[in-house]
Write a protein that holds these residues in place. Structure first.
Motif, short mmCIF file in Angstrom:
data_model
loop_
_atom_site.label_atom_id
_atom_site.label_comp_id
_atom_site.label_asym_id
_atom_site.label_seq_id
_atom_site.Cartn_x
_atom_site.Cartn_y
_atom_site.Cartn_z
N PRO A 96 -4.90 -27.42 32.12
CA PRO A 96 -3.79 -26.92 31.77
C PRO A 96 -2.53 -27.18 32.59
O PRO A 96 -1.44 -27.32 32.43
N GLU A 97 -3.06 -27.03 34.09
CA GLU A 97 -2.00 -27.04 35.08
C GLU A 97 -1.38 -28.59 35.05
O GLU A 97 -0.35 -28.57 35.55
N GLN A 98 -2.30 -29.53 35.07
CA GLN A 98 -1.78 -30.88 34.76
C GLN A 98 -0.86 -31.07 34.21
O GLN A 98 0.07 -31.71 34.11
N ARG A 99 -1.23 -30.58 32.85
CA ARG A 99 -0.38 -30.75 31.68
C ARG A 99 1.20 -30.04 32.01
O ARG A 99 2.33 -30.46 31.95
N LYS A 100 1.17 -28.88 32.60
CA LYS A 100 2.24 -28.22 32.75
C LYS A 100 3.16 -28.94 33.91
O LYS A 100 4.14 -28.87 33.91
N ASP A 101 2.57 -29.43 34.77
CA ASP A 101 3.13 -30.39 35.98
C ASP A 101 3.80 -31.37 35.38
O ASP A 101 5.14 -31.95 35.84
N THR B 203 -3.74 -19.63 40.97
CA THR B 203 -2.37 -19.00 41.41
C THR B 203 -2.29 -17.37 41.17
O THR B 203 -1.93 -16.79 42.18
N ASP B 204 -3.05 -16.85 40.28
CA ASP B 204 -3.10 -15.39 40.16
C ASP B 204 -3.63 -14.97 41.10
O ASP B 204 -3.43 -13.40 41.69
N THR C 199 -7.95 -16.72 30.23
CA THR C 199 -7.91 -16.55 31.80
C THR C 199 -7.89 -15.01 31.79
O THR C 199 -7.37 -14.25 30.94
N GLU D 299 -5.43 -25.35 24.93
CA GLU D 299 -5.74 -24.01 25.11
C GLU D 299 -6.49 -23.23 24.13
O GLU D 299 -6.89 -22.01 24.29
N VAL E 205 -8.20 -26.94 35.05
CA VAL E 205 -7.28 -27.73 36.00
C VAL E 205 -6.30 -28.42 34.85
O VAL E 205 -5.11 -28.84 35.04
N ASP F 22 -7.23 -17.71 36.97
CA ASP F 22 -6.46 -18.69 37.41
C ASP F 22 -5.86 -18.40 38.99
O ASP F 22 -5.60 -17.32 39.42
#
Length: 100
Positions: free
Chosen positions: A10-15, A89-90, A46, A40, A8, A87
């Motif tokens: 990395p997704e928070q960082r990207k957002d 999303t994937d 992943t 990372e 989670v 992931d």
């Protein structure tokens, strides 16, 4: 339990990077990008889309899923199979494609 939360971060960082860029705060977006690169290094790799597709096709057959009404069940089975290395999303994209 912490291991389950790691994907989670990395997704928070990207957002956050996206929001800071949109909000014209490049210095904060850059900070998030640096932190993302550090995370990372320590996170497990992943699963590839091909690996997800292979497992999803097998689970679809195993569970007897024939239409989109079984999407949630299939996604759960695939995610469980990868034990946090896929992931979400994937997985969703592959399942949606398989059941289209």
């Amino acid at each position: 339990h912490l291991r389950a939360l790691l994907p989670v971060f990395p997704e928070q960082r990207k957002d956050s990077m996206e929001q800071f860029t949109t909000g014209n705060r490049p210095e904060l977006a850059e900070k998030e990008g640096v932190e993302l690169k550090i995370l990372e290094v320590y996170l497990p790799q992943t699963a590839s889309l091909e690996a997800i597709r292979t497992v999803a096709e097998a689970k679809k057959t195993e569970l007897g899923i024939t239409d989109a009404s079984g999407a949630g069940k299939l996604m759960g089975a695939v995610i469980k199979e990868f034990a946090g290395t896929a992931d979400g999303t994937d997985v969703k994209a592959v399942v949606t494609e398989l059941l289209a």
